[in-house]
Structure formats: C-alpha cells, structure tokens
Design a protein around this motif. Structure first.
Motif, PDB file in Angstrom:
ATOM      1  N   GLU A 196      -3.081  -5.850  -1.021  1.00  0.00           N
ATOM      2  CA  GLU A 196      -2.957  -5.089   0.259  1.00  0.00           C
ATOM      3  C   GLU A 196      -1.530  -5.193   0.727  1.00  0.00           C
ATOM      4  O   GLU A 196      -0.827  -3.954   1.250  1.00  0.00           O
ATOM      5  N   LYS A 197      -1.009  -6.317   0.435  1.00  0.00           N
ATOM      6  CA  LYS A 197       0.675  -6.256   0.760  1.00  0.00           C
ATOM      7  C   LYS A 197       1.342  -5.472  -0.062  1.00  0.00           C
ATOM      8  O   LYS A 197       2.372  -4.697   0.228  1.00  0.00           O
ATOM      9  N   TYR A 198       1.060  -5.263  -1.454  1.00  0.00           N
ATOM     10  CA  TYR A 198       1.803  -4.304  -2.487  1.00  0.00           C
ATOM     11  C   TYR A 198       1.578  -2.864  -1.880  1.00  0.00           C
ATOM     12  O   TYR A 198       2.576  -2.137  -2.114  1.00  0.00           O
ATOM     13  N   ARG A 199       0.121  -2.607  -1.683  1.00  0.00           N
ATOM     14  CA  ARG A 199      -0.177  -1.128  -1.156  1.00  0.00           C
ATOM     15  C   ARG A 199       0.784  -0.837  -0.110  1.00  0.00           C
ATOM     16  O   ARG A 199       1.279   0.232   0.093  1.00  0.00           O
ATOM     17  N   LYS A 200       1.019  -1.708   1.280  1.00  0.00           N
ATOM     18  CA  LYS A 200       1.394  -1.385   2.416  1.00  0.00           C
ATOM     19  C   LYS A 200       2.980  -1.156   1.846  1.00  0.00           C
ATOM     20  O   LYS A 200       3.814  -0.248   2.582  1.00  0.00           O
ATOM     21  N   GLU A 234       5.097   2.188   2.497  1.00  0.00           N
ATOM     22  CA  GLU A 234       6.512   2.182   3.366  1.00  0.00           C
ATOM     23  C   GLU A 234       7.667   2.756   2.517  1.00  0.00           C
ATOM     24  O   GLU A 234       8.456   3.438   3.157  1.00  0.00           O
ATOM     25  N   ALA A 235       7.819   2.077   1.419  1.00  0.00           N
ATOM     26  CA  ALA A 235       9.057   2.561   0.705  1.00  0.00           C
ATOM     27  C   ALA A 235       9.025   4.040   0.201  1.00  0.00           C
ATOM     28  O   ALA A 235       9.967   4.602   0.000  1.00  0.00           O
ATOM     29  N   PHE A 236       7.823   4.197  -0.171  1.00  0.00           N
ATOM     30  CA  PHE A 236       7.593   5.724  -0.884  1.00  0.00           C
ATOM     31  C   PHE A 236       6.454   6.376  -0.369  1.00  0.00           C
ATOM     32  O   PHE A 236       5.378   6.604  -0.739  1.00  0.00           O
ATOM     33  N   PRO A 237       6.854   7.054   1.130  1.00  0.00           N
ATOM     34  CA  PRO A 237       5.687   7.768   1.857  1.00  0.00           C
ATOM     35  C   PRO A 237       5.259   8.883   1.169  1.00  0.00           C
ATOM     36  O   PRO A 237       3.984   9.415   1.517  1.00  0.00           O
ATOM     37  N   LYS A 238       5.978   9.364   0.024  1.00  0.00           N
ATOM     38  CA  LYS A 238       5.422  10.588  -0.456  1.00  0.00           C
ATOM     39  C   LYS A 238       4.653  10.358  -1.738  1.00  0.00           C
ATOM     40  O   LYS A 238       4.029  11.460  -2.178  1.00  0.00           O
TER      41      LYS A 238
END
Ligand code: SF4
Length: 144
Positions: A92-96, A100-104
């Motif tokens: 979940e941390k990874y996903r978030k 955030e870093a790559f919103p597209k």
C-alpha cells in the motif's frame, strides 16, 4: 495500445526462483488482472523489474529509484504481481508513493488469475521458505 510494466517481488523471483511464467501466461491470454483491458486494445509488455527488497525505514524512496526502469519507458500502467499483492507488507505504501510520483500511470494490484485462496498460498510459500537447507556453514563444519 496500453504499455504495461510489471513489478515483481524479489522474494519470489530472487529467493524462491519464480520466473513470472504465470504472470506472463495470463498477460498473453488476457486473464486475471489483464481481463480489465478492452479486448480491442493491444497490450505491450514494456518491461519487468523486481522490487529492491526490504525498503527499511526509508520506505518507498528506494522503490522510486528502481521503478525508473519502467517509468522511463512511457508505461501507461504498472501491475504489482500476485506475489506482491499477497505477500508484501509494503504494497500500500508502494502503491501510494508511485501514484503520487507518477499520477498519469495507473497502478494495478495483481497480474495472473488467483487459483488458490490467499491462506493456502501463504501456507505453501511458508513451507518453501522454511524447508531445511544446507549452507556454507555446513561445508565449513563438515556437515554437508
Ligand atoms: S518489499 Fe515487498 S515486494 Fe519487495 S521483496 Fe519484500 S515482500 Fe517482496
């Protein structure tokens, strides 16, 4: 055309010898998580990379460096493998962090079809991890 990258769990690939064959088979057959793509949309597997291992207290930053192996090649989606989904306490941390870093880029949790229950999978992986293994210690102590 959807350009796809896959993030694998290094415990599964490096420690337990998974070649990602099931993930790749269902990618080709468009099963499991790959069913979600429209049938007429071609899928292009751009690359696969394993996670950098335990993130320590620094957390997802370690993954953000590693994931450039996919994000620098214009992926539309990154799939976390079934092993990341079922085994990784950091997913979940990874996903978030990735979102955030790559919103597209779409972050998708899962790859191949789930043929066993999560409990059954955990039990089987635990047996693999815990099987008695010889090591260099046995060679040094003449116990091999
Ligand atoms: S951090 Fe998660 S994905 Fe990486 S090796 Fe550990 S359990 Fe697997």
């Amino acid at each position: 055309m959807a350009r796809i990258g896959i993030l694998t769990c290094s415990n599964a690939t490096q420690e337990l010898g998974c070649s990602s064959a099931s993930c790749l088979a269902d990618f080709r057959k468009r099963k499991g998580a790959f069913e979600a793509y429209a049938p007429e949309e071609p899928l292009d597997l751009v690359g696969m990379i394993n996670c950098p291992g335990c993130p320590t207290v620094i957390g997802p930053e370690k993954l953000l460096q590693r994931i450039r192996a996919l994000t620098d090649f214009r992926v539309d989606a990154i799939h976390f493998t079934y092993c990341v989904k079922t085994l990784c306490p950091f997913k979940e941390k990874y996903r978030k962090a990735l979102q955030e870093a790559f919103p597209k880029i779409k972050i998708v949790i899962g790859t191949h079809r789930e043929n066993v229950t999560e409990e059954e999978f955990h039990d089987r992986v635990k047996k693999l991890f815990c099987q008695p293994r010889k090591s260099m210690v046995d060679v040094i102590l003449n116990k091999d």
